[in-house]
Write a protein that holds these residues in place. Structure first.
Motif, PDB file in Angstrom:
ATOM      1  N   ILE A  83       0.753  -0.866  -0.198  1.00 34.06           N
ATOM      2  CA  ILE A  83       0.117  -0.129  -0.207  1.00 34.06           C
ATOM      3  C   ILE A  83       1.309   0.966   0.064  1.00 34.06           C
ATOM      4  O   ILE A  83       2.006   1.411   0.670  1.00 34.06           O
ATOM      5  CB  ILE A  83      -1.160  -0.112   1.326  1.00 34.06           C
ATOM      6  CG1 ILE A  83      -2.038  -1.420   1.279  1.00 34.06           C
ATOM      7  CG2 ILE A  83      -1.891   1.067   1.275  1.00 34.06           C
ATOM      8  CD1 ILE A  83      -2.892  -1.648   2.090  1.00 34.06           C
ATOM      9  N   THR A  84       1.261   1.966  -1.230  1.00 30.64           N
ATOM     10  CA  THR A  84       2.048   2.973  -1.098  1.00 30.64           C
ATOM     11  C   THR A  84       1.934   3.534  -2.296  1.00 30.64           C
ATOM     12  O   THR A  84       1.083   3.749  -3.160  1.00 30.64           O
ATOM     13  CB  THR A  84       3.233   2.372  -1.910  1.00 30.64           C
ATOM     14  OG1 THR A  84       4.001   3.238  -2.185  1.00 30.64           O
ATOM     15  CG2 THR A  84       2.838   1.411  -3.172  1.00 30.64           C
ATOM     16  N   ALA A  85       2.281   5.074  -2.485  1.00 33.99           N
ATOM     17  CA  ALA A  85       1.933   6.362  -3.157  1.00 33.99           C
ATOM     18  C   ALA A  85       2.849   5.902  -3.792  1.00 33.99           C
ATOM     19  O   ALA A  85       3.263   6.561  -5.719  1.00 33.99           O
ATOM     20  CB  ALA A  85       2.455   7.631  -2.479  1.00 33.99           C
ATOM     21  N   ALA A  86       4.225   5.091  -3.843  1.00 33.85           N
ATOM     22  CA  ALA A  86       5.357   4.716  -4.955  1.00 33.85           C
ATOM     23  C   ALA A  86       4.522   3.840  -6.767  1.00 33.85           C
ATOM     24  O   ALA A  86       3.785   2.900  -6.689  1.00 33.85           O
ATOM     25  CB  ALA A  86       6.194   3.738  -4.755  1.00 33.85           C
ATOM     26  N   ARG A  87       5.130   4.762  -7.753  1.00 33.34           N
ATOM     27  CA  ARG A  87       3.797   4.573  -8.752  1.00 33.34           C
ATOM     28  C   ARG A  87       4.915   3.850 -10.145  1.00 33.34           C
ATOM     29  O   ARG A  87       4.957   3.604 -11.575  1.00 33.34           O
ATOM     30  CB  ARG A  87       3.162   5.816  -9.564  1.00 33.34           C
ATOM     31  CG  ARG A  87       2.155   5.866  -8.338  1.00 33.34           C
ATOM     32  CD  ARG A  87       1.376   7.190  -9.208  1.00 33.34           C
ATOM     33  NE  ARG A  87      -0.054   7.454  -8.479  1.00 33.34           N
ATOM     34  CZ  ARG A  87      -0.574   7.232  -8.864  1.00 33.34           C
ATOM     35  NH1 ARG A  87      -1.701   6.617  -9.613  1.00 33.34           N
ATOM     36  NH2 ARG A  87      -1.802   8.030  -8.107  1.00 33.34           N
ATOM     37  N   GLU A  88       6.970   4.020  -9.562  1.00 30.45           N
ATOM     38  CA  GLU A  88       7.483   3.486 -10.471  1.00 30.45           C
ATOM     39  C   GLU A  88       6.971   2.315 -11.556  1.00 30.45           C
ATOM     40  O   GLU A  88       7.413   1.324 -10.583  1.00 30.45           O
ATOM     41  CB  GLU A  88       8.560   3.702 -10.761  1.00 30.45           C
ATOM     42  CG  GLU A  88       9.362   5.161  -9.405  1.00 30.45           C
ATOM     43  CD  GLU A  88       8.661   5.624  -8.154  1.00 30.45           C
ATOM     44  OE1 GLU A  88       8.780   6.589  -7.873  1.00 30.45           O
ATOM     45  OE2 GLU A  88       7.807   5.422  -7.450  1.00 30.45           O
ATOM     46  N   ILE A  89       7.259   2.506 -12.440  1.00 28.56           N
ATOM     47  CA  ILE A  89       6.826   0.505 -13.042  1.00 28.56           C
ATOM     48  C   ILE A  89       7.963  -0.195 -12.548  1.00 28.56           C
ATOM     49  O   ILE A  89       7.721  -1.250 -11.984  1.00 28.56           O
ATOM     50  CB  ILE A  89       6.757   0.609 -14.414  1.00 28.56           C
ATOM     51  CG1 ILE A  89       6.359  -0.575 -15.173  1.00 28.56           C
ATOM     52  CG2 ILE A  89       8.539   1.251 -15.258  1.00 28.56           C
ATOM     53  CD1 ILE A  89       4.891  -1.014 -14.701  1.00 28.56           C
ATOM     54  N   GLU A  90       9.541  -0.015 -12.214  1.00 24.88           N
ATOM     55  CA  GLU A  90      10.533  -0.303 -11.529  1.00 24.88           C
ATOM     56  C   GLU A  90       9.715  -1.336 -10.483  1.00 24.88           C
ATOM     57  O   GLU A  90      10.766  -2.580 -10.236  1.00 24.88           O
ATOM     58  CB  GLU A  90      11.374  -0.354 -12.356  1.00 24.88           C
ATOM     59  CG  GLU A  90      12.018   0.539 -12.927  1.00 24.88           C
ATOM     60  CD  GLU A  90      11.401   1.532 -14.447  1.00 24.88           C
ATOM     61  OE1 GLU A  90      11.148   2.432 -12.877  1.00 24.88           O
ATOM     62  OE2 GLU A  90      11.787   1.891 -14.748  1.00 24.88           O
ATOM     63  N   MET A  91       9.045  -0.394 -10.223  1.00 22.09           N
ATOM     64  CA  MET A  91       8.840  -0.664  -8.565  1.00 22.09           C
ATOM     65  C   MET A  91       7.913  -1.983  -8.204  1.00 22.09           C
ATOM     66  O   MET A  91       8.012  -2.749  -7.517  1.00 22.09           O
ATOM     67  CB  MET A  91       9.074   0.335  -7.539  1.00 22.09           C
ATOM     68  CG  MET A  91       8.359   0.272  -5.864  1.00 22.09           C
ATOM     69  SD  MET A  91      10.233  -0.099  -5.450  1.00 22.09           S
ATOM     70  CE  MET A  91      10.670   1.586  -5.663  1.00 22.09           C
ATOM     71  N   VAL A  92       6.706  -1.559  -9.823  1.00 24.06           N
ATOM     72  CA  VAL A  92       5.786  -2.327  -9.669  1.00 24.06           C
ATOM     73  C   VAL A  92       6.410  -4.002  -9.743  1.00 24.06           C
ATOM     74  O   VAL A  92       6.062  -4.507  -8.903  1.00 24.06           O
ATOM     75  CB  VAL A  92       4.935  -2.473 -10.432  1.00 24.06           C
ATOM     76  CG1 VAL A  92       3.593  -2.959 -10.680  1.00 24.06           C
ATOM     77  CG2 VAL A  92       3.754  -0.516  -9.699  1.00 24.06           C
ATOM     78  N   TYR A  93       6.890  -3.609 -11.248  1.00 22.05           N
ATOM     79  CA  TYR A  93       7.690  -4.943 -11.337  1.00 22.05           C
ATOM     80  C   TYR A  93       8.158  -5.847  -9.665  1.00 22.05           C
ATOM     81  O   TYR A  93       8.539  -6.774 -10.778  1.00 22.05           O
ATOM     82  CB  TYR A  93       8.623  -4.981 -12.186  1.00 22.05           C
ATOM     83  CG  TYR A  93       7.683  -4.895 -14.243  1.00 22.05           C
ATOM     84  CD1 TYR A  93       7.116  -6.106 -14.296  1.00 22.05           C
ATOM     85  CD2 TYR A  93       8.014  -3.986 -14.401  1.00 22.05           C
ATOM     86  CE1 TYR A  93       5.929  -5.471 -15.197  1.00 22.05           C
ATOM     87  CE2 TYR A  93       7.141  -3.863 -15.768  1.00 22.05           C
ATOM     88  CZ  TYR A  93       6.242  -4.716 -15.994  1.00 22.05           C
ATOM     89  OH  TYR A  93       5.767  -4.780 -17.163  1.00 22.05           O
ATOM     90  N   GLU A  94       9.455  -5.490  -9.620  1.00 19.85           N
ATOM     91  CA  GLU A  94      10.104  -5.394  -7.996  1.00 19.85           C
ATOM     92  C   GLU A  94       8.848  -6.835  -7.263  1.00 19.85           C
ATOM     93  O   GLU A  94       9.979  -7.361  -7.050  1.00 19.85           O
ATOM     94  CB  GLU A  94      10.868  -4.747  -7.602  1.00 19.85           C
ATOM     95  CG  GLU A  94      11.841  -5.263  -6.735  1.00 19.85           C
ATOM     96  CD  GLU A  94      13.173  -5.938  -7.377  1.00 19.85           C
ATOM     97  OE1 GLU A  94      13.428  -6.950  -7.156  1.00 19.85           O
ATOM     98  OE2 GLU A  94      13.347  -6.640  -8.913  1.00 19.85           O
TER      99      GLU A  94
END
Length: 230
Positions: A83-94
């Motif tokens: 549950i986060t504000a992080a929207r970077e696609i790399e973060m999602v994939y990781e």
């Protein structure tokens, strides 16, 4: 099915309170511990053994993704929902590589949170009932977390509301956090007039996705500020 024990890992005390209140509204879930940083979370994991961890990406001492891999190494049976504000696609994939069950972007809306938590609970029920050999249909159901495939949601936007502009408005409100933001400020941020920005903001208010407060200054009329409906 027994109660699902939840550990919340989040550095913002206000968000912790919101997440905890949301969990308390759900049947079959119980918050058993709270952590405000990664090291504290590691200590709590060692002796509380939760079923589910609600995890933020940005923690004071480490990235939440680091904690994901710690959990995978030491506690393979513990599930994780980011549950986060992080929207970077790399973060999602990781996060997906780390086997998280779900990835929810802030600001939270209770109805959406409830739907996703119920999806997780149903996933556990299917897993607990399963035994022996499974067919392709059952495998597909597990891999998609029980969500229907090939049935994209059709979103019908009302007249005067464009989906791309709406997303920009949502991001502007989200970035303002608890300080809130006015229609004029949103207009400047996204390159539209105050009137256009207000139309989108009021649409989000009626949808229950954000809220509006009146702020009284020292002079003049009260100012209408918009905040994320966390």
């Amino acid at each position: 099915m027994s109660t699902i024990d939840v550990l919340i890992v989040e550095d913002d005390r206000r968000i912790i309170e919101i997440n905890q209140k949301f969990i308390e509204k759900l049947e079959g879930f119980s918050v058993i511990a709270l952590a405000t940083n990664g090291e504290q979370a590691k200590e709590l994991l060692a002796y509380t053994k939760p079923q589910l961890v609600l995890l933020d990406v940005y923690l004071p001492d480490m990235l939440g993704i680091e904690l994901v891999w710690h959990i995978r190494q030491h506690y393979r049976d513990i599930d994780i929902i980011m549950i986060t504000a992080a929207r970077e696609i790399e973060m999602v994939y990781e996060a997906l590589r780390g086997g998280v069950f779900d990835y929810i972007v802030k600001p939270l809306i209770f109805e959406s949170f409830q739907e996703r938590m119920e999806s997780y609970r149903n996933h556990l029920k299917r897993r607990d009932r399963g035994s022996g050999i499974v067919d392709q249909a059952e495998i597909d159901l597990l891999l998609t977390r029980g969500q229907p495939q090939n049935k994209p949601k059709e979103t019908v936007m009302p007249k005067g509301i464009d989906s791309l502009t709406l997303e920009k408005v949502i991001q502007a409100v989200s970035q303002a956090r608890e300080a809130g933001v006015t229609a004029e400020e949103v207009g400047k941020l996204i390159g539209t007039s105050r009137t256009t920005a207000r139309r989108y903001l009021e649409f989000l208010v009626t949808e229950g996705r954000i809220r509006a407060d009146l702020v009284y200054g020292t002079v003049g009329r009260p100012e209408r500020k918009y905040l994320g409906q966390l």
